[in-house]
Design an enzyme around this catalytic site. Structure first.
Site, short mmCIF file in Angstrom:
data_model
loop_
_atom_site.label_atom_id
_atom_site.label_comp_id
_atom_site.label_asym_id
_atom_site.label_seq_id
_atom_site.Cartn_x
_atom_site.Cartn_y
_atom_site.Cartn_z
CG HIS A 86 37.09 -6.50 20.57
ND1 HIS A 86 36.18 -7.99 21.52
CD2 HIS A 86 37.43 -6.16 20.97
CE1 HIS A 86 37.23 -7.97 22.10
NE2 HIS A 86 37.84 -6.33 21.91
CD GLU A 89 41.44 -4.71 19.98
OE1 GLU A 89 40.44 -4.59 19.82
OE2 GLU A 89 42.22 -4.86 21.11
CG HIS A 90 41.29 -10.43 21.77
ND1 HIS A 90 41.41 -10.79 22.81
CD2 HIS A 90 40.43 -9.19 21.53
CE1 HIS A 90 40.23 -9.82 23.68
NE2 HIS A 90 40.25 -8.73 22.64
CD GLU A 166 37.49 -7.14 25.70
OE1 GLU A 166 38.17 -7.85 24.90
OE2 GLU A 166 37.70 -6.06 25.50
#
Lengths: 462, 458
Positions: A86, A89-90, A166
């Site tokens: 994840h 992904e950023h 997040e």
């Protein structure tokens, strides 16, 4: 409102839409005039460098959805590096050797497009929705960042703070999410689905540039990617543009098969309890490990889909009718099955009391309905109606091109192919009542399940 | 796929500035501007009027064999009598729980057999109905809609069941910091205005609601005078006219609504909800701008530049990209029938919440003082023009929803062709003026989390 870094606990779509078809299911039998068009014919092919391409034409409006799916998710992460899929992904939105940071975002917003990305256990996907005239530009940007990302320690540090925020907003600020995380870690004894997609906080804090670069070099390769293009385009055009852009990216080393740690035999009943001052109505869920579309024997996953629908798929389901309508003890109750996974997956039932009813009464009633369906099976009428609902939901899904793109993308990223999607309605139609009963009896056994309880503070210790 | 958290300002629903759709709705204009031929193909809106005088906007499209219907009756939860808050919400839960000769069970079985999905929901300002149906079974689906709209039964058993479910929801949220905070926020910003009340009502108010209350509300709200309808899908104008008369033609002509006053959101307040949380939520309200105001598009552009739907807004750059302080930060213009506001929301680690609040305020202050650059304005115009169709018109249901909102805002059936012109006509000076007018006010600020650490510039 557009969150770049979408993180998904489950796949994109409700279970009922997790697989779909392309051919006309009901359309052909309608009495509509000849205005009914040809079906949306899906095309798939491979580029020379191993990148798979699927094209789903939809000419209703001059809009195209462009998605790149990488067959890499949180369950593929190295030990101790939870959250790297994840996090990466950023990082894909940062500068490349050809484009400054933010240039891709500006190019998308300049043409009124939308873009985002998400990560799940088995895949990471990046997507843009734009006018067809911008398709080549989008492909150019995506092909560029597949190999040319520049990662500095500064970029890593700031974006790592973003994913920590997040995590705080999605998990740590929300008792239900905290409990869900612990239930997953208990349901799965060995398989990496026990680790949250977003990662464990203390491991996320340590993710660094070296981890990111290693991850990038291993997985962000055309031969580990699936391109889905849905919308107002023709397959030939997509093929020509894809060869011009993605086709120029060199094939990477062959990736080894995705063999992950598998579950030992599940043989205990486990419970996880969280009491929190923010909770004032208790609730529970019970989960079982069951096969997914990728791991099931033929017909089993389809039967599990229909079992979930009949047992707890909505207002017409057994759980809702029995607990909410007839007994009046629950404010809600239901079931779901998440079939689109690479490894075995979970089947879940849940409920919450209303009025003076106790959580234990709701749980007992849910257990009774599970036992009843496992011993008595389903009626032919229930089965037919559940099948109808599935087929209907697929017709509705066709109304939204990004839904179609997601159905194909998630299927191909979890070991399926285009034919699996297209033949799914036929396979659903073939499921018998005996098969539904059989999967209920085989898998929904309380003695090997995991239950999670979310309780008000004062009930702690009860 | 879940969206980044949005402002939970009470029920904003309407207009270009509405929270849920300003950004969740944006592409056809580019079609009209750049690709007029394609646009015409994509979206031919017909105005259809039935023999009994019911008007609807129709987009006829046979690509997928479904029909999507969306309609609204003006009114909404502002119509709940004092002491019966939650009445409208309860009513919307009961339209598929029995109508005409069909009790709850029979109605839902017929709906399921018809392959249709029906839903009703309320906002502060309206009662919305939606139906999605398979074209081949549309006669049966429209017939069920006719029953629901004209002859809801409000039987006692479903009333009690749905009420109990709502009550569970109210109780479940009583200790939830965000819910508690939103109630306090609404009270602070709206005072005694109906906008300050909870849509769901309270334990006491929903207990007081009777079957007669539901019938009276239905009668007052469900009338042709307050109705707007849009239909998208596999149906032609002549067939639709018959369906419109059947579903809506026998309703009374005039609504009997309780008047609702306009209200200016009260600013320059501080609402603090102290709670030991790892992440602090921040919400700020500045004045808004009316949908019909000449300042509307300048304000829309200004809001986009401040914290709108792209990854290039000033708040996104300063709070997230440069400093990593938050996952989500955004601003939105909220237009309701009787109040307007500009809302900024974010969530940030509690030990740096004061710093984050300071940065949000600095960004707003700088935009108020200096305005945007020409380049920012030009890019934002292109974005807003291009994005309309992608977010507003990406499925039959969202097209129908968009057409209903255009009718509510009285923008005209050709609005989508004109919209780009309005945006392009906005000058830099107008945006600067809008920024100055809205953002120099002292905002109301809400902090949900531990008490702010440090002496934030806020």
């Amino acid at each position: 409102m557009i969150s770049r870094a979408e993180w998904l606990r489950t796949t994109l779509l409700a279970t009922s839409l997790a697989f779909t078809f392309t051919g006309p299911v009901l359309a052909d039998s309608t009495a509509l005039p000849d205005k009914t068009p040809a079906e949306f014919k899906v095309t798939d092919f491979l580029l020379d460098n191993g990148m798979e391409v699927v094209v789903i034409p939809d000419h209703r409006a001059p809009i195209v959805t462009h998605m790149v799916w990488y067959k890499i998710g949180s369950a593929d992460e190295p030990p101790g590096k939870s959250g790297i899929a994840h996090f990466f992904e950023h990082l894909m939105f940062k500068a490349t050797t050809n484009h400054a940071a933010g240039e891709f975002d500006r190019a998308v917003s300049d043409i009124g497009g939308s873009n985002n990305a998400f990560t799940s256990y088995d895949y990471t996907a990046f997507h843009e929705t734009v006018a067809p005239s911008a398709l080549e530009q989008m492909m150019g940007f995506e092909a560029d960042r597949m190999r040319n990302l520049i990662l500095t320690d500064d970029v890593i540090k700031t974006e790592r703070d973003v994913i920590l925020e997040e995590r705080r907003s999605r998990i740590d600020n929300n008792p239900q999410a905290v409990l869900d995380e612990e239930v997953d870690a208990t349901l799965w004894q060995n398989q990496p689905y026990r680790i949250p997609v977003i990662g464990w906080m203390q491991e996320m804090e340590q993710l660094n540039r070296t981890d990111a670069v290693a991850f990038y070099d291993k997985y962000y390769r055309p031969n580990n990617a699936v391109l889905i293009v849905a919308g107002d385009v023709e397959p030939e055009t997509v093929k020509a543009l894809a060869e011009k852009t993605y086709g120029k990216v060199a094939r990477g080393p062959d990736l080894p098969p995705r063999i992950r740690p598998v579950e030992p035999e599940q043989n205990t009943k486990r419970t996880v309890t969280l009491a929190d001052a923010r909770v004032s109505v208790p609730s529970f869920s019970t989960q079982w490990v069951v096969p997914s579309y990728h791991t099931a024997k033929p017909g089993e996953a389809e039967a599990l889909d229909l079992l979930a629908e009949i047992l707890g798929g909505g207002n017409r389901s057994r759980l809702y009718q029995a607990l909410v309508v007839k007994q009046g003890i629950a404010s809600n109750a239901g079931a779901y099955f998440q079939g689109t996974m690479l490894d075995d997956t979970n089947f879940t039932v849940y409920g919450a009391p209303r009025g003076d009813a106790k959580l234990a009464d709701v749980e007992a009633a849910v257990d009774a309905e599970v036992a009843r369906i496992a011993s008595g099976g389903v009626t032919p009428d229930e089965l037919e109606k559940a099948k109808d609902r599935y087929i209907r939901s697929m017709v509705f899904a066709r109304d939204k091109q990004d839904s179609m793109a997601e159905i194909y993308g998630s299927t191909l990223a979890t070991g399926g192919n285009v034919q699996d999607v297209q033949q799914w309605p036929d396979r659903i139609r073939k499921v018998t009542a005996d098969e539904v009963k059989a999967v209920a009896a085989r898998y929904l056994v309380l003695a090997r399940s995991t239950s999670g309880y979310l309780l008000p503070q004062q009930q702690a210790g009860n | 796929m879940t969206n980044q958290h949005r402002a939970s300002f009470p029920s904003p629903t309407r207009g270009e500035g509405r929270t849920r759709t300003a950004l969740a709705t944006l592409f056809l204009s580019i079609l009209f501007l750049i690709l007029p031929a394609l646009a015409a193909r994509a979206m031919d809106i017909q105005q259809v009027t039935s023999p009994k005088g019911i008007t609807a906007w129709l987009v006829e499209d046979y690509s997928v064999p479904i029909v999507a219907v969306r309609f609204v009756f003006g009114g909404g939860s502002t119509q709940d009598p004092v002491g019966k808050e939650g009445l409208t919400n309860l009513m919307t839960g009961l339209f598929d729980e029995g109508a005409g000769p069909l009790d709850s069970e029979a109605f839902q079985v017929r709906l399921d057999d018809a392959g249709a999905e029906m839903s009703f929901e309320e906002t502060r300002d309206g009662v919305y109905g939606s139906m999605r149906m398979l074209a081949e079974q549309r006669d049966e689906a429209f017939d069920l809609l006719r029953l629901a709209v004209n002859e809801p039964r409000f039987d006692q058993a479903p009333i009690d069941r749905i009420r109990a479910q709502i009550l569970s929801g109210i109780i479940a949220n009583e200790n939830d910091p965000d819910t508690v905070a939103q109630h306090r926020w609404a009270r602070a910003v709206y005072g005694d205005h109906p906008y300050s009340r909870s849509d769901q009502g309270t334990r006491q108010s929903i207990a007081a609601i009777t079957k007669d209350d539901l019938k009276a509300l239905h009668k007052a709200v469900f009338a042709r005078g307050g109705l707007h309808v849009a239909v998208v899908g596999a149906i032609d104008a002549e067939t639709l006219k018959k369906k419109l008369d059947m579903v809506f033609g026998d309703l009374p002509q005039n609504q009997a609504l309780t008047p609702v006053a306009d209200v200016e959101p009260k600013l320059a307040q501080r609402v603090e909800v102290n709670y030991d949380l790892p992440q602090t939520s921040l919400q700020l309200a500045w004045p808004g701008v009316k949908r019909k105001s000449a300042d509307f598009f300048p304000a829309v552009l200004m809001n986009e530049i401040l914290g709108g739907g792209t990854f290039t807004s000033r708040l996104f750059a300063e709070v997230r990209e440069k400093r990593g302080l938050a996952y989500s930060v955004n601003s939105s213009l909220v237009n309701q029938d009787h109040a307007d506001a500009l809302i900024v929301t974010t969530g940030t680690r509690s030990d740096r919440a004061a710093e984050t609040l300071g940065i949000v305020r600095d960004v707003a202050r700088q935009l108020a003082e200096e305005g945007p650059t020409e380049a920012e304005l030009a890019a934002t115009k292109k974005y807003l023009i291009g994005a309309y169709a992608i977010t507003n018109l990406d499925s039959s249901s969202s097209i129908a929803a968009t057409l209903v909102e255009l009718q509510l805002d009285d923008l005209g059936i050709d609005y989508m062709q004109r919209r780009a012109g309005y945006i392009n006509a906005v000058t830099l000076d107008q945006v600067k003026a809008a920024a100055k007018k809205l953002l120099t006010a002292e905002p109301t600020i809400m902090v949900v989390g531990p008490p702010l650490a440090g002496a934030g510039k806020g």
